[in-house]
Each structure stands twice: as structure tokens, then as C-alpha cells.
Scaffold this motif. Structure first.
Motif, mmCIF file in Angstrom:
data_model
loop_
_atom_site.group_PDB
_atom_site.id
_atom_site.type_symbol
_atom_site.label_atom_id
_atom_site.label_comp_id
_atom_site.label_asym_id
_atom_site.label_seq_id
_atom_site.Cartn_x
_atom_site.Cartn_y
_atom_site.Cartn_z
ATOM 1 N N THR A 154 0.759 -1.259 -0.157
ATOM 2 C CA THR A 154 -0.166 0.212 0.163
ATOM 3 C C THR A 154 1.183 1.310 -0.204
ATOM 4 O O THR A 154 0.856 2.346 -0.249
ATOM 5 N N ASN A 155 2.038 1.228 0.574
ATOM 6 C CA ASN A 155 2.897 2.429 0.272
ATOM 7 C C ASN A 155 3.955 2.597 -0.943
ATOM 8 O O ASN A 155 5.101 2.637 -0.480
ATOM 9 N N LYS A 541 0.291 8.041 6.585
ATOM 10 C CA LYS A 541 -0.442 7.060 6.632
ATOM 11 C C LYS A 541 -1.003 6.394 7.960
ATOM 12 O O LYS A 541 -2.337 5.959 8.338
ATOM 13 N N ILE A 544 -4.051 8.512 9.415
ATOM 14 C CA ILE A 544 -5.165 8.533 8.899
ATOM 15 C C ILE A 544 -6.555 7.833 9.294
ATOM 16 O O ILE A 544 -6.432 6.800 9.649
ATOM 17 N N GLY A 608 -2.029 1.581 6.078
ATOM 18 C CA GLY A 608 -1.836 1.826 4.601
ATOM 19 C C GLY A 608 -3.189 1.778 3.552
ATOM 20 O O GLY A 608 -3.616 2.439 2.824
ATOM 21 N N ARG A 611 -5.085 4.679 4.200
ATOM 22 C CA ARG A 611 -4.865 5.821 3.748
ATOM 23 C C ARG A 611 -5.784 5.364 2.307
ATOM 24 O O ARG A 611 -6.095 6.921 1.082
#
Length: 629
Positions: A154-155, A541, A544, A608, A611
Motif C-alpha cells: 500500500t506504500n 498514513k 489517517i 496504508g 489511506r
């Protein structure tokens, strides 16, 4: 699942712990490892329909001869294609069918280490260059790296920036390329560390090379590489000098299993695949636990090491509901429990009228949940019979007793996926008409105007096939009521760890919720969630929050299900249509060992995830605004 959802890839690895001559003598072929890999891949073909790849490493190849081999292909027939190509290459070399020693040095794909991969793209990128395994070449054997995996990070932006800041210049932004370069860089650093160490101790030439190859610390490489990874993954690798590893993410989001004895080490995405390929009992197959890596050194030493500490356990529940093969003993029981858990809401939807209800399933992957549903219904029916006999006893006439005892749960194979229609040749209404004929029905199974029809599916995600095809075709049987049952809960949020469910507008549960918001003049809620999501877009992230949850909060699951039923009922449908979904509580009771439910609950196991759901909703709102313009 009546709709095609692309999902997790499949991995397979084989490491022979004996010389090829051993397998030639005992099993009649020095290609024993290659044959086992074929079985492991073929038994997981459901996990990848876009492509497949294979890599092989030889331990005994001489200088100036190739020791890493790779074959990849695209399409649903990729497994057959790559193995046909491999055998053609083997056949093109003049060799003796039983000379294992010569084969181990010279024959292509006759090696001790094998890696296989089945690909489903979750990035939308296609082409042979995106098919695993990936290969990073070097003139030193121990610096070569072959990589494949079942993963989605995710990052990627963070990982990319990190390796760029260290001086690297990646040629591609995709997570697989970046992970290859990141691990490859750490492999280079480990080689350099060992080179400096052993050279200072007086080693030179081939002796120095062998010392390096014998002491590569794979665990340390993985530990350094994975420090900033955010996502779900099982990452597998081979080095050119003969090290093998398979590494599972610390939350256990993606699955991995292995088997090891004194002859062989096998790794795969699913347990029954190993059971079948190796002809072993269920207890002999081990699960790779979160944060662990199975490592086999060049010298054949096998170990399982904790690379990173295990975190909040979040194994993917969709694996159990749909993706993995139902031949796994535990998965089979879990899917039956999912069906069993739905008995009460199903009976409520047909007003407990079992006598005038026909039960079925669609597609075939929902069959096991169907059996569980039937068992639950039969238990309830038997309970009803006992209650009636206990209540009225001798007051019942013989005819009434006979009628009561003759009550049964009526199950039929109602819907059949008949043909694969080429709907792309048509447009507009013609296309929809063709789509309506993808499924066919068994006529005569439902008494027109009298019977209800209950059909169970594994999951209702988009609802497109239901509206365009299934409900229309079921309505031709003229039931009073059509009840579509989902053995899993409402899919409300995008997945970011490997399943192809990334856009908010894809989910019928989300679209139904938006419609309810508009019907009740609550559009301000959409704007409020958008503003809060937009305001945190530039935050790290870890800070969030998933504000999209607030959209669902004003409504019950029943209200959303009713709206979904109205939205999916095609114009002109005569039967009343109802939708019944599994509850989150029912899911966790049926599948207690796999708590990952972020696509249902919005509870993402990694920062992540929040986000990405944040960005997905922002994209939806800004896209909707553009349409209004």
C-alpha cells in the motif's frame, strides 16, 4: 461468486535436498522436482488466469554454462504453455534419459530449486514483463535474485523514495520491480559485507566465492528490506547460488503453507495442493506463521525464522469464503457453517414456508455453503415436526401425521452456467439481452405462482450479473418470490492487499447507501465525509482515519439490503426480489481463525489501508462532481 473478481496470485516452490541421481534411482526421473512443481501450479490454476511463470536454479552448473532458467507466458493456458516450452527445450538437447549427473550440469531446467507463479493483476498492468518470476542478473552467482510473490504493497511511494534516496535508479514504479530492487540491493550489501570479511581473513578466488555463498544471511536481508513494508504479502526468492526463501507478512494477510522432509521442501499458497502433490496427510503440512520465513540454504539447511514480530492477526476471510480450493478440510467445514448460519434470515424471508420453497445455489463455488444451508434447514424442519407431534400428539389423525412427516426441504439444481457468450460483439440493449442468457434454468423445478425460490451465492459484490442475467432468468420459472442469499457480508470497502476491488462505485452496497442518503436528503453527509477525507490526504498514513464508515452508520444492514434488492430487480420482473446477506458476527462465528474482514467492516489491518480507502472515496466524489459538470 457470479461475478469475476480477480484475486490473490498463487505461489509454488520446490527445493530438492538430494542429488538428481537420487530421484532418478528412487522415482525414475531426475525431473522429479519439475514434475512436482507442475502439480503444485496446476492445482492452483484458479489463483491466476492472466499468466504464469517458472524459474529454475542449478547447483552444479559449470562456469560458462547457464544456471538460472526462466519461462513465462500469458493467458489462461499459460501453465500448459510454459511446461510445453520447457519440455521442448529439454528435448532439443541431446541427452541420456537416465544420466542424472550430466543433466544436473548441462540440461536446461534440470535443477534442484524451482519457483512457480500464477498471476492475477491487481494494478491493471499487463504484458509479459509484469509476469513473475522477476530476475535480477549479476556475474556473481550469489548476487543473482529471482523473485515472485502474492502481494500488494500500500506504500509503494515510500518504498520507492527510500531506495531512490539510497542512490538506486529503479526502471519501473510497480511494487514487484521495486521490491526486487530493494531486496536485490540488500543482497548486494550482504555479499559485499562477506567479501570484505573473508578477504580480510586471507581468502581469495574461488575459495572466497564459496565462503560468501555458504554464509549469505537471508534472514538479515529480509529483515532490513521489510522494515517499511505496508501490505499483505508472501514473497518468495531464489538466489543464483542456491538459497531459497518464502516470507509471510506479519499480519498473515496472505496465506502460505509448506512441507519438508529429508528429500524435499515444498511451499504453496494452499494446503490441499501440497497434500495432493506430495500424497501426505493434513497434519504433515505446516502453515507459515505471520512474520515468518522458511529458508533453505545453498547447503540444504532448512529453518523457519521469525523475520519481523507478528502483529494484529488479519488473515484474509475471502480466502476461506471463495478464493481457496474447497477441498481443504477446514475450509469445507467453514463454508458449510456459513450456509448454516443463514437459516434464520432465510426462513424469515420466506415466512417460514418451507413447504412452498425451492432451495438452490449459483455458481458452483457456492455449493458447499448450500450444503450447510440445507443441513440447517433440515434441522429446523425436524425440530418443527417434533414440536407439532409433542403439541398435538394423539389428537393428530393418521393423514395429518403422514402429511407432517412427509414435509421435506426441496433442493434443486435450478441455474446452470450454459455458455460463454461473446457479449462484446453487441452494444446497448442487445448486449444486455445476450448477457441475460449466460445462465439457463431447469424448467419444471418450481411450481409457478406457488413456490418461493431461494438461491445462495458466495458473495454479491457488484450485482451486475444478478441484474443483467440471473434474476431475469430465474423469473422465467414464475416463483412468487426470489431470494438471493450471500454467504458473506456486504462488501462495502475497497481491498488493497491483493483482491481486484479498488473503486467505491464497484460495490452495490456502497451505491445503495448513496441512494439511501439521497432519498433521505442527507447529501450533506457525503460532503462532510469528503471534506474530512480530503483534509487528511497529506497526513502520514499512520494518522489517517477511515471516515467512509460514517456513510453506513445511519442505516441497518436490512435497510441497505432492501435497497440493493430494489436496485437489482430488472424492469418487468414479476416475482418479489429479496436479498439476504451474512452478518459480520455470522462470518466470524463460521470462520473464527481468519479475522481479516476490512472489505466488509472497514477495519484495515495496516495504516496504508486507511489511506487507500480515503483516496478511493475522494476519487469517487471528485468523479461524481466532474460528471455533474
Amino acid at each position: 461468486m457470479t461475478e469475476v473478481i480477480k484475486h490473490e496470485c498463487g505461489i509454488a516452490m520446490v527445493r530438492l535436498l538430494k542429488p538428481l541421481s537420487y530421484f532418478q534411482e528412487k522415482y525414475g526421473s531426475y525431473l522429479y522436482g519439475l514434475n512436482k512443481l507442475y502439480l503444485l501450479m496446476e492445482k492452483q490454476h484458479n489463483r491466476g488466469q492472466e499468466g504464469a511463470g517458472l524459474a529454475c536454479v542449478k547447483l552444479d552448473a559449470r562456469p560458462a554454462e547457464e544456471y538460472i532458467f526462466r519461462e513465462r507466458a500469458l493467458g489462461t493456458g499459460a501453465i500448459q504453455e510454459i511446461f510445453s516450452n520447457i519440455h521442448a527445450k529439454i528435448a532439443s538437447v541431446s541427452h541420456h534419459q537416465t544420466d542424472a549427473e550430466w543433466a544436473s550440469q548441462h540440461l536446461p531446467f534440470a535443477g534442484e530449486l524451482y519457483m512457480g507463479h500464477l498471476r492475477y493483476s491487481t494494478t491493471g498492468k499487463s504484458g509479459l514483463s509484469y509476469v513473475h518470476p522477476f530476475l535480477r542478473r549479476n556475474n556473481w552467482r550469489s548476487r543473482n535474485l529471482t523473485l515472485c510473490g502474492n502481494f500488494n504493497m500500500t506504500n509503494v511511494d515510500e518504498i520507492f523514495e527510500k531506495i531512490v534516496s539510497e542512490g538506486q535508479h529503479p526502471r519501473n514504479y510497480a511494487d514487484t520491480f521495486i521490491i526486487l530492487e530493494q531486496i536485490g540491493h540488500e543482497l548486494d550489501m550482504e555479499n559485499q559485507r562477506l567479501y570484505d570479511k573473508f578477504k580480510s581473513e586471507g581468502y581469495r578466488g574461488i575459495e572466497l566465492t564459496r565462503k560468501i555463498e555458504d554464509h549469505i544471511d537471508i534472514a538479515a536481508i529480509l529483515k532490513k528490506s521489510s522494515q517499511i513494508w505496508d501490505g499483505g504479502y508472501v514473497i518468495c526468492g531464489l538466489t543464483g547460488s542456491g538459497d531459497l526463501f518464502s516470507f509471510r507478512d506479519p499480519r498473515g494477510i496472505r496465506p502460505a503453507f509448506y512441507y519438508s522432509d529429508d528429500e524435499i521442501v515444498v511451499v504453496a499458497s494452499e494446503r490441499p495442493v501440497i497434500q495432493t502433490a506430495m500424497n501426505i496427510d493434513i497434519g504433515q503440512v505446516k502453515e507459515l506463521f505471520p512474520g515468518e520465513s522458511i529458508i533453505v540454504t545453498k547447503n540444504g539447511e532448512v529453518s523457519v525464522k521469525q523475520i519481523v514480530p507478528a502483529k494484529n492477526y488479519s488473515a484474509c476471510s475471502f480466502e476461506r469464503i471463495y478464493f481457496s480450493r474447497g477441498s481443504d478440510a477446514d475450509i469445507y467445514r467453514e463454508r458449510k457453517r456459513l450456509g448454516h448460519r443463514l437459516v434464520e434470515p432465510i426462513l424469515k424471508s420466506v415466512e417460514k414456508d418451507i413447504e412452498h420453497t425451492v432451495f438452490s445455489f449459483i455458481p458452483n463455488t457456492a455449493e458447499v455453503a448450500f450444503y450447510g444451508m440445507l443441513e440447517g434447514l433440515e434441522e429446523r424442519l425436524n425440530e418443527y415436526k417434533r414440536e407439532q407431534i409433542g403439541k398435538y400428539g394423539t389428537q393428530m389423525s393418521e393423514e395429518e401425521l403422514k402429511k407432517l412427516l412427509s414435509l421435506r426441504v426441496r433442493s434443486e439444481k435450478v441455474a446452470i452456467k450454459d455458455i460463454k457468450l461473446r457479449t462484446f460483439i453487441a452494444e446497448g440493449d442487445t448486449r444486455d439481452d445476450l448477457a441475460a442468457h449466460v445462465y439457463d434454468v431447469t424448467y419444471g423445478t418450481v411450481i409457478p405462482g406457488e413456490d418461493n425460490l431461494v438461491v445462495i451465492d458466495d458473495s454479491i459484490v457488484r450485482g451486475t450479473t444478478l441484474k443483467q442475467s440471473i434474476i431475469k432468468i430465474l423469473d422465467r420459472l414464475h416463483p412468487q418470490k426470489i431470494v438471493i442469499v450471500s454467504s458473506s457480508p456486504q462488501v462495502r470497502y475497497p481491498d488493497c492487499y491483493g483482491i481486484d476491488m479498488s473503486r467505491m462505485s464497484e460495490f452495490i452496497a456502497f451505491r445503495a447507501t448513496v441512494e439511501l442518503i439521497k432519498e433521505r436528503n442527507m447529501e450533506g453527509l457525503l460532503e462532510d465525509v469528503y471534506r474530512k477525507s480530503k483534509a487528511q490526504q497529506e497526513l502520514p498514513k499512520e494518522k489517517i482515519i477511515n471516515y467512509v464508515k460514517e456513510l453506513y452508520a445511519p442505516f441497518t444492514q436490512g435497510e441497505i439490503s432492501e435497497k440493493i434488492a430494489r436496485m437489482l430487480t430488472p424492469e418487468g420482473t414479476q416475482a418479489e426480489v429479496k436479498i439476504v446477506y451474512q452478518t459480520l458476527e455470522g462470518l466470524h462465528e463460521a470462520i473464527p481463525g481468519y479475522p481479516g474482514d476490512w472489505y466488509f467492516s472497514g477495519d484495515y489491518p495496516t495504516p496504508g489501508g486507511n489511506r487507500l480507502v480515503n483516496n478511493a472515496f475522494i476519487n469517487y466524489m471528485e468523479g461524481a462532481y466532474q460528471k455533474r459538470l
